[in-house]
Design a protein around this motif. Structure first.
Motif, PDB file in Angstrom:
ATOM      1  N   LYS A 110       0.771  -1.246   0.048  1.00 21.11           N
ATOM      2  CA  LYS A 110       0.044  -0.333   0.334  1.00 21.11           C
ATOM      3  C   LYS A 110       0.263   1.261  -0.328  1.00 21.11           C
ATOM      4  N   ASP A 111       1.639   1.298   0.848  1.00 21.52           N
ATOM      5  CA  ASP A 111       2.828   2.045   1.166  1.00 21.52           C
ATOM      6  C   ASP A 111       3.432   2.624  -1.060  1.00 21.52           C
ATOM      7  N   ALA A 112       3.957   1.799  -1.063  1.00 21.41           N
ATOM      8  CA  ALA A 112       4.287   2.092  -2.486  1.00 21.41           C
ATOM      9  C   ALA A 112       3.233   2.145  -3.509  1.00 21.41           C
ATOM     10  N   TYR A 113       2.357   1.443  -2.922  1.00 16.62           N
ATOM     11  CA  TYR A 113       1.284   2.881  -4.682  1.00 16.62           C
ATOM     12  C   TYR A 113       1.114   3.763  -4.300  1.00 16.62           C
ATOM     13  N   LEU A 114       0.853   4.273  -2.933  1.00 21.51           N
ATOM     14  CA  LEU A 114       0.706   5.711  -1.675  1.00 21.51           C
ATOM     15  C   LEU A 114       2.085   6.878  -2.675  1.00 21.51           C
ATOM     16  N   LYS A 115       2.863   5.908  -2.452  1.00 21.92           N
ATOM     17  CA  LYS A 115       4.415   7.121  -2.927  1.00 21.92           C
ATOM     18  C   LYS A 115       4.006   7.131  -4.651  1.00 21.92           C
ATOM     19  N   ASP A 116       3.871   6.159  -4.701  1.00 24.20           N
ATOM     20  CA  ASP A 116       4.062   5.852  -6.912  1.00 24.20           C
ATOM     21  C   ASP A 116       3.043   7.729  -6.885  1.00 24.20           C
ATOM     22  N   GLY A 117       2.081   8.207  -6.298  1.00 24.02           N
ATOM     23  CA  GLY A 117       1.467   9.268  -6.690  1.00 24.02           C
ATOM     24  C   GLY A 117      -0.725   8.381  -6.760  1.00 24.02           C
ATOM     25  N   GLU A 118      -0.447   7.040  -6.053  1.00 22.79           N
ATOM     26  CA  GLU A 118      -2.049   6.095  -6.694  1.00 22.79           C
ATOM     27  C   GLU A 118      -2.607   6.336  -5.025  1.00 22.79           C
ATOM     28  N   CYS A 159      -5.279   5.536   2.824  1.00 25.33           N
ATOM     29  CA  CYS A 159      -6.488   5.184   2.046  1.00 25.33           C
ATOM     30  C   CYS A 159      -7.232   6.328   1.770  1.00 25.33           C
ATOM     31  N   SER A 160      -7.675   6.822   0.848  1.00 23.08           N
ATOM     32  CA  SER A 160      -8.709   7.126   0.869  1.00 23.08           C
ATOM     33  C   SER A 160      -9.916   7.666   1.264  1.00 23.08           C
ATOM     34  N   ALA A 161     -10.402   5.847   1.753  1.00 23.45           N
ATOM     35  CA  ALA A 161     -11.541   5.403   1.667  1.00 23.45           C
ATOM     36  C   ALA A 161     -11.862   4.109   2.177  1.00 23.45           C
TER      37      ALA A 161
END
Lengths: 413, 375
Positions: free
Chosen positions: B21-29, B90-92
């Motif tokens: 999850k953190d990797a996705y968030l780091k990629d701006g996802e 996470c957004s929601a």
């Protein structure tokens, strides 16, 4: 050794509301049993299923939740639970369901409460989804049809147009399928009559329960737990409407005369949260009464008052029962009851049988306590399985609640 | 990569959802938490990543402020992870109301984890008639509206068709993998579980790519001799590492499953919408046509026969009902499934499971006996 002498019970006045309500509750069972004996179809019906439907169609129905409560109150809950557990049902399942599944199998409640076996099932899950699973199992076990009205838990404060349309469509679908299955016909005139009685019963019931606003209350709140059986099973009948109006009148008269069915000094007034702990009704009632605590109000009783003016209003009313509404709506309804009835404390039954009722109760009761500024105390119990209750814990918790209420009284004096 | 390396890859991802999850968030996802039957295709089509949560194997501390002990450990640990900040970023979270505990967790979530918006998804149980479909659609539309507000992304109809295609393709690969596991006894319970679990923590197209490679590698291999202890498992979850080790220790080969977080999610494909047809309607039908699940109204209890048939079809020697403690829907179905298995001559055992189980000795003893019985 002195012999224990049993207190003679005073015979009930046949003109009293209590007598009439008891008669109506008993008649619901005997009418269905007689109908079954005549060869008519009988249904098993969940407590918050729109009673207007079977009543208008002229169908005889009995209520497994009501039966399970009676079986539990008469000390047969554990016996019945053991039967379904031996068939592989987990003892974590709702005890009403375990009792009912056992009864469907052995058809004998061991002196609890008998009722005729069903030809069809009327299920509504506005009270919980567990109800669907329970009735599915009954349908398969007994090989009979199940008619489900699905009233979803509403995450919003108001009933949406989409929910109204969905539930309304199901009401008509079930009516038409029941017509086809039973051969009985829906009649608008009859519906209006039933709606009238249901409304009269409900309004009178809610006015009667609202008499708790008087200090002292003209009744013992535990009375409501008995009288609500009629609201569950017979609110669409003329006799129910008349008896409820009589109950309201009696409570008002009690107030005028300075009397109450709470036959001791009312020192504290509390709200009770959750379904009654039926196997331990006497213990839970005595634990309060002996301390002068009157349980003056509970959402559980008011839950069975349905007030509406037309078909859509009826649909909305069934969408707004306590277990089908979100935390904020559920909280506000209770805050109103708590405020109107001047409660000084909240006693919460963490009911092992009821995941939905207990699943967000911690947060909701915290919020109620803060908004009404009263202490909140909870105890562990069960609506029908006697094994999930500890008298010692109950006593300690109630004592704790009383001490806080006492300290609050002194601080405010 | 070879088969072992690919399984290792799935294993790493299955064990480290937070890192994923953190990797996705780091990629701006944008990452959206989902559980049970959330229509992930809609979230995917918005350009966000649907990320599964079914709680985790950890002790419950914080969540005790909200849940009594008799609510299932899936809900307890989901809330616990939320309260501990594991899902931060996470957004929601989208939670459907398919059982009483799922109804409750959303109400608690609003107060316990205010930093992650709770988006309710209200599904009909009477889902077959048109009015059930209309209500499902209203639920999806509301979910999309709230997701748009939470993520700032928009749903686009053309992308939805592509998302449906990607999900169907992934479903097919998951089913193929499940069938292969029945043919290749060398696939361990842990490896099988890792493939399912990791699917919830990756973009579906990425997981599909890895799975495609794995399937190709598996097909190159020679199937080892069967232990003769082929089992079919049903339940909500059965992914605890210790549980998988028990199955491996007694030579139990998982040849099929009706686990919600495994095969139930990949059983049904969405019919591809034709030109001019509304793609959301196709997704609505996907839910409405769903069957054989303890959470979905099933008057005839067709799930009972479905499990027996599946187990037989996969040539299972026995059936394990992995019962998530305090899960009403499963608890009501199990006695009937057990009886039906007995009638069909399939040995069947019920094992209670819990996300907080520290000690698996009882499960181990039961499984040892069961393995002897069917072997």
């Amino acid at each position: 050794m002195a012999e224990e002498t049993k207190k003679e019970r005073r015979p009930l006045d046949p003109n009293s509301a209590k007598y009439k309500l008891n008669q109506i509750a008993a008649k619901a069972y005997s009418d269905a049993a007689e109908a079954k004996a005549r060869g008519e179809m009988v249904g098993w019906c969940s407590s918050n299923f729109p009673v207007e439907i079977p009543e208008t169609l002229g169908l005889y129905v009995v209520y497994p939740e009501n039966q399970a409560a009676a079986i539990a109150a008469r000390g047969q809950g554990e016996h019945m639970c053991n039967i379904s557990e031996a068939d592989g049902y987990s003892n974590d399942i709702c005890a009403y369901a375990r009792i009912s599944l056992a009864y469907a199998k052995v058809k004998d409640s061991n002196g609890g409460q008998e009722m005729p076996q069903p030809d069809f099932l009327l299920c509504c899950n506005n009270i919980c989804n567990c109800m669907i699973k329970w009735y599915e199992d009954l349908a398969r076990q007994l090989q009979i049809p199940m008619f489900l009205i699905d009233i979803p838990f509403n995450p919003d404060y108001e009933v949406s147009d989409a929910q109204l349309a969905y539930v309304r469509a199901q009401f008509w679908d079930v009516i038409h399928r029941l017509e086809a299955f039973t051969g009985k016909k829906w009649n608008e005139e009859k519906y209006k009559e039933v709606m009238g009685y249901s409304g009269r019963s409900s309004r009178a019931w809610l006015r009667a329960t609202a008499k708790a606003q008087y200090e002292p209350s003209p009744f013992n709140g535990f009375d409501l737990l008995n009288h609500m059986a009629v609201m569950v099973t017979a609110r669409g009948k003329k006799e129910a409407a008349e008896a409820m109006e009589l109950l309201e009148k009696e409570y008002e008269e009690n107030h005028q005369k300075g009397e109450s069915t709470f036959r001791t000094e009312e020192k504290y007034r509390i709200m009770f949260e959750g379904i009654a702990c039926w196997p331990w009704l006497r213990v839970t009632a005595t634990g309060l009464k002996s301390r002068g605590i009157n349980m003056v109000t509970t959402i559980y009783a008011d839950a069975f008052g349905f007030v509406y003016d037309d078909f859509d209003g009826m649909v909305r009313a069934y969408c707004n029962v306590p277990n089908a509404i979100n935390l904020e709506h559920a909280r506000d309804k209770r805050v109103k009851l708590a405020t109107d009835n001047h409660i000084e404390g909240l006693l919460v039954h963490t009911n092992r049988s009821c995941k939905l009722w207990s699943g967000f109760m911690y947060e909701m009761s915290r919020q109620i306590g803060e908004k009404v500024d009263v202490p909140v105390v909870s105890f562990d119990g069960d609506q029908a399985d006697p094994r999930n209750f500890s008298e010692a814990q109950y006593d300690t918790r109630v004592q704790g609640l009383m001490e806080i209420m006492e300290a609050n009284k002194e601080a405010r004096a | 990569m070879n088969t072992a390396e690919l399984f290792e890859q799935f294993h790493k991802i299955a064990l480290n959802p937070r890192a994923q999850k953190d990797a996705y968030l780091k990629d701006g996802e944008k990452v959206v938490l989902v559980t049970y039957y959330v229509p992930e295709q809609l979230i995917h089509a918005m350009g966000a990543i649907p990320f599964h949560t079914y709680g985790g194997d950890l002790p419950v501390n914080e969540a005790k402020q909200y849940f009594p002990a008799f609510i299932c450990s899936v809900m307890q640990t989901m809330l616990e992870l939320g309260m501990r900040g594991t899902f931060e970023g996470c957004s929601a979270i989208v939670i459907p109301s398919l059982c009483d505990s799922l109804k409750c967790i959303g109400q608690n979530w609003k107060y316990a984890v205010p930093s992650i918006p709770f988006i309710p998804l209200t599904y009909p149980q009477n889902r077959k008639p048109d009015y059930g479909a209309a209500f499902t659609r209203a639920g999806y539309e509301r979910m999309v509206r709230e997701l748009e507000a939470a993520t700032g992304l928009q749903l686009d109809e053309t992308r939805l068709k592509e998302s449906i295609r990607i999900y169907n393709e992934h479903n097919a690969l998951m089913r193929e993998f499940s069938a292969l596991c029945a043919e290749y006894p060398q696939v361990t319970a842990t490896q099988r579980s890792d493939v399912y679990k990791s699917a919830g923590f990756m973009k579906k197209e990425e997981h599909a790519q890895l799975l495609r490679e794995l399937i190709a590698c598996m097909k190159q291999e020679v199937a080892q001799k069967s232990s003769g202890k082929r089992i079919y498992i049903s339940g909500i979850l059965a992914d605890a590492p210790e549980w998988n080790r028990i199955l491996e220790d007694y030579g139990l080969q998982v040849v099929g499953d009706d686990i919600l977080a495994c095969s139930r999610l990949y059983r049904d494909d969405c019919r591809m919408p034709e030109d001019g047809e509304d793609a959301m309607d196709a997704l609505v039908r996907l839910y409405c046509d769903k069957d054989h699940c303890s959470l979905l109204y099933d008057e005839k209890k067709s799930r009972v026969e479905f499990i027996v048939q599946e187990a037989k079809q996969r040539k299972a020697d026995g059936v394990i009902l992995a019962l998530t403690k305090f899960c009403d829907p499963e608890e009501f179905d199990n006695p009937m499934i057990k009886d039906a298995c007995a009638e069909a001559g399939l040995p069947c055992v019920v094992i209670e499971m819990d996300r907080q189980m520290q000690n698996y000795e009882q499960a181990r003893t039961i499984m040892e006996t069961f393995a002897d019985m069917i072997g």
